[in-house]
Design an enzyme around this catalytic site. Sequence first.
Site, PDB file in Angstrom:
ATOM      1  N   ASP A 155     -12.021 -13.183  61.333  1.00  0.00           N
ATOM      2  CA  ASP A 155     -12.990 -13.517  62.367  1.00  0.00           C
ATOM      3  C   ASP A 155     -13.748 -12.237  62.732  1.00  0.00           C
ATOM      4  OD1 ASP A 155     -14.423 -14.169  64.649  1.00  0.00           O
ATOM      5  OD2 ASP A 155     -12.782 -15.258  65.610  1.00  0.00           O
ATOM      6  N   HIS A 156     -15.030 -12.199  62.371  1.00  0.00           N
ATOM      7  CA  HIS A 156     -15.810 -10.976  62.555  1.00  0.00           C
ATOM      8  C   HIS A 156     -16.027 -10.640  64.031  1.00  0.00           C
ATOM      9  CE1 HIS A 156     -18.026  -7.654  61.157  1.00  0.00           C
ATOM     10  NE2 HIS A 156     -18.578  -8.204  60.090  1.00  0.00           N
ATOM     11  N   ARG A 157     -15.823 -11.601  64.926  1.00  0.00           N
ATOM     12  CA  ARG A 157     -15.946 -11.310  66.356  1.00  0.00           C
ATOM     13  C   ARG A 157     -14.794 -10.450  66.837  1.00  0.00           C
ATOM     14  NH1 ARG A 157     -16.070 -17.414  68.402  1.00  0.00           N
ATOM     15  NH2 ARG A 157     -14.166 -17.272  67.143  1.00  0.00           N
TER      16      ARG A 157
END
Length: 432
Positions: free
Chosen positions: A404-406
């Site tokens: 999850d790039h967040r």
Amino acid sequence: MPTEILMPALSPTMEEGTLAKWLVKEGDTVSSGDLLAEIETDKATMEFEAVDEGVVGKILVPEGTEGVKVNTAIAVLLEDGESADDIGSAPASKAAPKSEDAAPKEEAAPAAAPASTPAPKGDGDRVFASPLARRIAKDKGLDLSAINGSGPHGRIVKADVENAKPGAAAAPAAASAPAKAAVPAAAPAGPSTDAILKMYEGREFEEIKLDGMRKTIAARLTEAKQTIPHFYLRRDIQLDALLKFRGQLNKQLEGRGVKLSVNDFIIKACALALQSVPDANSVWAGDRTLKLKPSDVAVAVAIEGGLFTPVLKDAEMKSLSALSAEMKDLATRARDRKLAPHEYQGGSFAISNLGMFGIDNFDAVINPPHGAILAVGAGVKKPVVGADGELAVATVMSVTLSVDHRVIDGALGAQLLEAIKSNLENPMVMLA
């Protein structure tokens, strides 16, 4: 006044369930803590306890009813001196749905107890309270009208009276949560059901009804792919040292009836890697991230009709044999749908191993709110170039880390995957 018994929310994600079995019948007297019914959620069958005392005046939803929405009235409880004739004066009930189309559209209640609300008053300013609560209030000299009720419809129950202070004024009602911002309706994912049925007119097929688990899986995976910015990191891991070490350990553990699997080593390797790269041990929490201290690792378990992800908590602290025994127990109970919600919720990281089914590699979908999931392929013999430049044959396992790039950036994800690889290719360090 008769009190409605409502369909409970037995997990944070539960919106409806099946009333699998009644454990009481009309006319039975029940007390707080008595078992009332077995409720089948999307994941498990759980027992539902009474929070009040009284007599079961009427069962509104027969056992075996599917699709009962959370907060729907399923039975009516009578107080002392009340009879079935009084049920007509009970608060308006949300009738059990007879079909999906007739089911009321209602949000699921949170699993935690709802915030207490001021005790409601009926005709003649009568305060709604259970008989036991009234007796305790009388003995303690408490004014029921000054006590907040946490039972159904704000009814005062035993715990409210026991926790109240003599002469205490009623606390103000909890402020309602701010309304969520309206979310635009998603574009249709494809043709409608009617259009698809028309498309296959004249062809032989069998309609398979979706159960609660399949509906939940479909909704959560759609949410995951639509809302989580996935990126993928891939590595090949050589397993020869691990397979040799595993063989030695299993020989020593034969007398204890323990047999370690490659998956047990993968769980341990991931748990220790999360400790080595602590910033990656995080989950997405809407407007913030939560950085966990323990390594709580979820492992996907395929069951008939769906999937469970039981969580091994504090996995970094447990021995390989302890992890192996716990994983076997969780997997067995998952297949029997006997896991409690706290056993398959939480964690920051997940493992999905399809290598045992002969899959070389694949990309797994992140299970929110996790920050990452490791997709594990099969270990297969492949030619490799050794450190000395010579060609050799090694057992190689392909893994893909979905991130999850967040929560985790590329470099941080690469560090985590390198730590996992290092642990698996040098298995003895996991015993240090």
